[in-house]
Design an enzyme around this catalytic site. Structure first.
Site, mmCIF file in Angstrom:
data_model
loop_
_atom_site.group_PDB
_atom_site.id
_atom_site.type_symbol
_atom_site.label_atom_id
_atom_site.label_comp_id
_atom_site.label_asym_id
_atom_site.label_seq_id
_atom_site.Cartn_x
_atom_site.Cartn_y
_atom_site.Cartn_z
ATOM 1 N N CYS A 169 0.602 -0.768 0.087
ATOM 2 C CA CYS A 169 -0.160 0.231 0.054
ATOM 3 C C CYS A 169 0.804 2.037 0.303
ATOM 4 O O CYS A 169 1.568 1.414 -0.829
ATOM 5 C CB CYS A 169 -0.898 -0.088 1.175
ATOM 6 N N HIS A 170 1.137 1.761 1.118
ATOM 7 C CA HIS A 170 1.800 3.787 0.849
ATOM 8 C C HIS A 170 2.780 2.838 1.696
ATOM 9 O O HIS A 170 3.668 4.131 1.714
ATOM 10 C CB HIS A 170 0.598 4.595 2.153
#
Length: 181
Positions: free
Chosen positions: A112-113
């Site tokens: 994800c991030h």
């Protein structure tokens, strides 16, 4: 039959704002495969998990980053969430911890991030990886090549885009870390 990751030790690096499922699901799968796990964070105590923008559970920290040594681990998992990697990338010790794993060629898995911390560590030049789409420009600006794939492996680096990719992400971590048959 022995679990494939028996004897392997894995650090999970995160702080408040971690996307809960991106912490708990890999934790469950790696623990089930026999790995020994430690939650490393910026400070001792607990970290606050989130389900997107809603507070969820808290998790006990096993080791503060100032007391953690990358040589004690075989692999590193970087869960996402927006606030979590944004905070980690401003901590010099956390960034150095991540850089050490990458430079030594140890398995690093980010979802994800989480690649924001890899961007800050300066370890993405000429690497191919994926992430949540909003991190794409940061990866490109750091010299990496971004792809829109469920899971991407580039040498020791395993990346995925989002919680929907957790099945493939977790399976790939276990596959890569398992001793050759």
């Amino acid at each position: 039959m022995t679990a494939p990751l028996h004897g392997k030790k894995v650090a999970f690096l995160c702080t408040d704002g971690v996307e809960q499922i991106e912490l708990t699901r890999p934790w469950k799968d790696l623990e089930g495969a026999g790995a020994t796990l430690e939650l490393v964070s910026l400070e001792s105590g607990q970290v606050q998990g989130y389900n997107h923008l809603d507070k969820a559970d808290t998790f006990r920290v096993d080791r503060a980053i100032n007391d953690a040594d990358g040589d004690d681990y075989d692999a590193l998992v970087l869960p996402g969430g927006v606030a979590n990697p944004d905070d980690l990338r401003t901590n010099e010790r956390a960034v150095a911890f991540v850089r050490d794993f990458m430079e030594k060629g140890k398995t690093v898995a980010a979802i994800c991030h989480a690649p924001w911390t890899l961007v800050e560590a300066g370890v993405l030049k000429d690497r191919t990886l994926t992430s949540f789409p909003s991190v794409k420009t940061d990866i490109k600006n750091a010299g990496g090549h971004w792809v829109d794939e469920q899971v991407q492996v580039d040498k020791n680096l395993i990346t995925s885009r989002k919680p929907d990719d957790l099945d493939a992400f977790c399976a790939k971590i276990i596959e890569i870390m398992s001793p050759a048959a």
